[in-house]
Structure formats: structure tokens, C-alpha cells
Design a protein around this motif. Sequence first.
Motif, PDB file in Angstrom:
ATOM      1  N   LEU A   1      40.501 -79.843  36.375  1.00  0.00           N
ATOM      2  CA  LEU A   1      39.677 -78.635  36.485  1.00  0.00           C
ATOM      3  C   LEU A   1      40.009 -77.676  35.347  1.00  0.00           C
ATOM      4  CD1 LEU A   1      37.658 -76.761  37.861  1.00  0.00           C
ATOM      5  CD2 LEU A   1      39.503 -76.040  39.401  1.00  0.00           C
ATOM      6  N   VAL A   2      41.276 -77.535  35.039  1.00  0.00           N
ATOM      7  CA  VAL A   2      41.690 -76.676  33.924  1.00  0.00           C
ATOM      8  C   VAL A   2      41.078 -77.183  32.614  1.00  0.00           C
ATOM      9  CG1 VAL A   2      43.649 -75.848  32.573  1.00  0.00           C
ATOM     10  CG2 VAL A   2      43.826 -75.971  35.065  1.00  0.00           C
ATOM     11  N   ILE A   3      41.086 -78.499  32.427  1.00  0.00           N
ATOM     12  CA  ILE A   3      40.509 -79.078  31.209  1.00  0.00           C
ATOM     13  C   ILE A   3      39.007 -78.812  31.149  1.00  0.00           C
ATOM     14  CG2 ILE A   3      39.960 -81.252  30.046  1.00  0.00           C
ATOM     15  CD1 ILE A   3      42.742 -82.242  30.991  1.00  0.00           C
ATOM     16  N   ILE A   4      38.313 -79.055  32.245  1.00  0.00           N
ATOM     17  CA  ILE A   4      36.862 -78.839  32.279  1.00  0.00           C
ATOM     18  C   ILE A   4      36.524 -77.388  31.982  1.00  0.00           C
ATOM     19  CG2 ILE A   4      34.855 -78.761  33.824  1.00  0.00           C
ATOM     20  CD1 ILE A   4      36.064 -81.304  35.163  1.00  0.00           C
ATOM     21  N   LYS A   5      37.213 -76.466  32.623  1.00  0.00           N
ATOM     22  CA  LYS A   5      36.957 -75.032  32.392  1.00  0.00           C
ATOM     23  C   LYS A   5      37.284 -74.645  30.955  1.00  0.00           C
ATOM     24  CE  LYS A   5      35.587 -73.476  36.418  1.00  0.00           C
ATOM     25  NZ  LYS A   5      34.413 -72.652  36.671  1.00  0.00           N
ATOM     26  N   SER A   6      38.344 -75.219  30.400  1.00  0.00           N
ATOM     27  CA  SER A   6      38.718 -74.929  29.013  1.00  0.00           C
ATOM     28  C   SER A   6      37.622 -75.389  28.063  1.00  0.00           C
ATOM     29  CB  SER A   6      40.026 -75.634  28.647  1.00  0.00           C
ATOM     30  OG  SER A   6      41.083 -75.169  29.426  1.00  0.00           O
TER      31      SER A   6
END
Length: 83
Positions: free
Chosen positions: A44-49
Motif C-alpha cells: 500500500l505504501v508503494i502504491i500510494k508513493s
Amino acid sequence: MKFRLTKKDGLDYAKKSGDFNSIHLNSLVGYNSSFGSEICHGTLVIIKSLKFLKINKILKNKKNLNLIFNFKNFFVYNENTYI
């Protein structure tokens, strides 16, 4: 650059991904973990980034691209995430 993930973001992501690991969703499990609180899903952190960086515009004319993510720390809900 910074953004913030909420617990609702984590719950919504869990529903979409099927990852209901308690470390991401249960405050008691998170509190008793080595992290001391619930942690965000790494993906999720990667997608949001990537959304924050507007990666679609960067990738538009690229045929081959490799992305490497190294997490130096864990991410918790309702705190600033820096990239």
C-alpha cells in the motif's frame, strides 16, 4: 515529499488485496508486536508513493523500467510518510 495513510486506507486495501494480517488491522496485535503499533501494508505504501509521484506520466513513454524499493523503517497509520 510526504503523504499520510489512514487506518481506513489500510482496511480498504485489505479488502481489495485479501491481506487481512492482524498486524495491519488490529491495534492490540500491533501494540503487542515488535513494532508497538499497527503497521501499514508495504505494498500500500508503494502504491500510494507511485500515485503521489505521478508515475503514470513518467512511465508513459518508457518501454523498460525497473523500480527498487528499500524500506528503512516501518510505516504506521496517521503519521507522515516521507519519500
